[in-house]
Motif scaffolding. Sequence first.
Motif, mmCIF file in Angstrom:
data_model
loop_
_atom_site.group_PDB
_atom_site.id
_atom_site.type_symbol
_atom_site.label_atom_id
_atom_site.label_comp_id
_atom_site.label_asym_id
_atom_site.label_seq_id
_atom_site.Cartn_x
_atom_site.Cartn_y
_atom_site.Cartn_z
ATOM 1 N N UNK A 50 0.809 -1.216 0.000
ATOM 2 C CA UNK A 50 0.000 0.000 0.000
ATOM 3 C C UNK A 50 0.848 1.275 0.000
ATOM 4 N N UNK A 51 0.506 2.200 -0.894
ATOM 5 C CA UNK A 51 1.168 3.507 -0.923
ATOM 6 C C UNK A 51 2.456 3.551 -1.731
ATOM 7 N N UNK A 52 2.987 2.390 -2.077
ATOM 8 C CA UNK A 52 4.311 2.376 -2.727
ATOM 9 C C UNK A 52 4.254 2.850 -4.178
ATOM 10 N N UNK A 53 3.178 2.451 -4.872
ATOM 11 C CA UNK A 53 3.096 2.784 -6.296
ATOM 12 C C UNK A 53 3.121 4.301 -6.494
ATOM 13 N N UNK A 54 2.330 4.986 -5.684
ATOM 14 C CA UNK A 54 2.260 6.451 -5.802
ATOM 15 C C UNK A 54 3.605 7.095 -5.501
ATOM 16 N N UNK A 55 4.271 6.553 -4.486
ATOM 17 C CA UNK A 55 5.553 7.137 -4.077
ATOM 18 C C UNK A 55 6.622 6.902 -5.162
ATOM 19 N N UNK A 56 6.591 5.722 -5.765
ATOM 20 C CA UNK A 56 7.536 5.421 -6.854
ATOM 21 C C UNK A 56 7.284 6.391 -7.997
ATOM 22 N N UNK A 57 6.017 6.487 -8.386
ATOM 23 C CA UNK A 57 5.637 7.353 -9.508
ATOM 24 C C UNK A 57 6.126 8.791 -9.280
ATOM 25 N N UNK A 58 5.871 9.288 -8.074
ATOM 26 C CA UNK A 58 6.235 10.669 -7.732
ATOM 27 C C UNK A 58 7.747 10.869 -7.830
ATOM 28 N N UNK A 59 8.514 9.940 -7.262
ATOM 29 C CA UNK A 59 9.966 10.127 -7.225
ATOM 30 C C UNK A 59 10.621 9.916 -8.587
ATOM 31 N N UNK A 60 10.017 9.049 -9.411
ATOM 32 C CA UNK A 60 10.526 8.876 -10.784
ATOM 33 C C UNK A 60 10.283 10.179 -11.543
ATOM 34 N N UNK A 61 9.075 10.696 -11.411
ATOM 35 C CA UNK A 61 8.688 11.924 -12.111
ATOM 36 C C UNK A 61 9.575 13.104 -11.699
ATOM 37 N N UNK A 62 9.904 13.140 -10.425
ATOM 38 C CA UNK A 62 10.717 14.263 -9.942
ATOM 39 C C UNK A 62 12.213 14.030 -10.135
ATOM 40 N N UNK A 63 12.548 12.921 -10.800
ATOM 41 C CA UNK A 63 13.931 12.692 -11.227
ATOM 42 C C UNK A 63 14.891 12.182 -10.161
ATOM 43 N N UNK A 64 14.351 11.687 -9.028
ATOM 44 C CA UNK A 64 15.267 11.193 -7.997
ATOM 45 C C UNK A 64 15.383 9.676 -7.985
ATOM 46 N N UNK A 65 14.495 9.008 -8.708
ATOM 47 C CA UNK A 65 14.478 7.538 -8.652
ATOM 48 C C UNK A 65 14.498 6.968 -10.060
ATOM 49 N N UNK A 66 15.440 6.015 -10.289
ATOM 50 C CA UNK A 66 15.397 5.329 -11.580
ATOM 51 C C UNK A 66 15.748 3.860 -11.382
ATOM 52 N N UNK A 67 15.493 3.063 -12.412
ATOM 53 C CA UNK A 67 15.717 1.623 -12.330
ATOM 54 C C UNK A 67 16.662 1.207 -13.437
ATOM 55 N N UNK A 68 17.511 0.227 -13.157
ATOM 56 C CA UNK A 68 18.482 -0.164 -14.180
ATOM 57 C C UNK A 68 18.969 -1.583 -13.947
ATOM 58 N N UNK A 69 19.423 -2.219 -15.017
ATOM 59 C CA UNK A 69 20.080 -3.527 -14.869
ATOM 60 C C UNK A 69 21.598 -3.351 -14.936
ATOM 61 N N UNK A 70 22.035 -2.121 -15.204
ATOM 62 C CA UNK A 70 23.475 -1.872 -15.305
ATOM 63 C C UNK A 70 24.052 -1.652 -13.904
ATOM 64 N N UNK A 71 24.354 -2.764 -13.249
ATOM 65 C CA UNK A 71 24.807 -2.689 -11.856
ATOM 66 C C UNK A 71 26.174 -1.999 -11.758
ATOM 67 N N UNK A 72 27.163 -2.368 -12.605
ATOM 68 C CA UNK A 72 28.466 -1.698 -12.499
ATOM 69 C C UNK A 72 28.364 -0.180 -12.610
ATOM 70 N N UNK A 73 27.562 0.305 -13.555
ATOM 71 C CA UNK A 73 27.458 1.751 -13.732
ATOM 72 C C UNK A 73 26.870 2.404 -12.483
ATOM 73 N N UNK A 74 25.827 1.775 -11.939
ATOM 74 C CA UNK A 74 25.172 2.348 -10.757
ATOM 75 C C UNK A 74 26.133 2.360 -9.570
ATOM 76 N N UNK A 75 26.952 1.328 -9.440
ATOM 77 C CA UNK A 75 27.925 1.280 -8.331
ATOM 78 C C UNK A 75 28.944 2.406 -8.500
ATOM 79 N N UNK A 76 29.456 2.502 -9.724
ATOM 80 C CA UNK A 76 30.505 3.504 -9.985
ATOM 81 C C UNK A 76 30.012 4.926 -9.711
ATOM 82 N N UNK A 77 28.754 5.164 -10.008
ATOM 83 C CA UNK A 77 28.230 6.530 -9.866
ATOM 84 C C UNK A 77 27.726 6.861 -8.470
#
Length: 433
Positions: free
Chosen positions: A49-76
């Motif tokens: 409960x409540x997670x979908x809205x929070x994900x949507x909001x944070x993706x939209x506001x540019x603070x949350x993203x998803x990726x399969x590129x683990x090395x890049x995410x670690x490096x950054x």
Amino acid sequence: MRICMIGTGYVGLVTGCGLAEFGMKVTCVDKVAEKIEMLEQGELPIYEPGLKDLVEKNVKEGRLRFSTDIPEAIRNSLVIFLAVGTPSDDDGGADLSYLFNAVDEIAENLNGYKVVAIKSTVPVGTAKQVSQRVVSLARNVAFDVVSNPEFLREGSAVEDFLHPDRVVIGTESEQAVAIMKDIYSPLYLIETPFVITNNETAEMIKYASNTFLAAKISYINEVANICEIVGADVHVVARAMGLDGRISRKFLHPGPGFGGSCFPKDTRALYHLAKEKGYDPALIGSVIQVNENQKRRMVEKIQRMVGGNLAGKVIGVLGVSFKPNTDDIRESPAIFVIRNLLKAGASVKVFDPAAMEEAGKVFDNTIAYANNAYEVAEGADAIVLMTEWNQFRRLDLQELKNRMRSPVFVDTRNVYDPQKMKQAGFFYEGVGR
Ligand code: UGA
């Protein structure tokens, strides 16, 4: 600050999204490409409960993203959270293979000082092992390992993340403490207590907390069983006990035994760890044993209530998830009960407001699936309420009874009042009343 969250299970997603809400730039990564694709399309792999809205909001506001590129995410990232699964291995210990695969990936991509924060529930001593592994794979790079256990409850995880009872930070590095405090700084405003300690103590806090809560449940279940024999009402007993501030009324609700992805696994893991270190944890062993017995008692109760023989009986089960507001059925007592009803020759019909798909994965065509509680009642020899979903709290009892072959109601969560159920013409039993 940039953060990488490895693992998009329930802990990783809620924490990743919560940290984005706190203003961090978070990349949630996972090896499972389908999960990431789903998340990128705004779909969640779990029901919370409540997670979908929070994900949507944070993706939209540019603070949350998803990726399969683990090395890049670690490096950054400056901080890499580990939120991968630590399931039980064959002897009840924690299987750390996912965790160490992720650690290897971190070590290979250490391009500067980083904090490795362990969110997954891990045996005491794991943070040290993680440190040693990183040192052996990535020489001359500075890093710190922080033990930062989570205390989220499924079904209210978002609320728990935003308003925790405490934040535990285990590390001996001042630099890492400062970074972790910075991450959780919005919680200072609501005066959340911070416990700063070493790694081992932080790891132990998590197991000790979960095992204590599990112990409270096994304790009240045992008291409930004694109440049944002596004619006492466990609800009144629990309420009166809970009025003593030293005891507290929370987690004194009797039921079919605790389930879920945490208590069963964590009690076993602490038991296993103690044994491995040469200590016999008698009380923890009993907590586990009482829980196993409790699930079995529910099957025996149903059997007794339908006249002693389950063969050929139609049993309607309300609720499959291990608790309400989740589709999680991991180690749900309902799974144990349904399996044993089938084994005894009964046919089973179920309805759960969220966990039908998950139930289908376990039981396939060995059980029948209904669209609501009244369909479950159709032709049933007994109704068994396994999960206290709100939808099941105010059922139309006459409608239910009219549809049943015989009006037997086993309420493993004590949702209904025994007197009222009797007045409504049910042959009713709860737990410990
Ligand atoms: C549990 C802890 O409550 C969280 O603090 C912890 O972070 C989490 O495990 C974890 O380690 O990740 P959770 O498994 O989501 O959270 O669910 P709980 O609400 O604790 O319930 C666990 C089980 O105990 C359920 O099967 C529930 O029905 C049962 N229960 C709970 C009772 O039978 N009686 C009670 O009084 C309370």
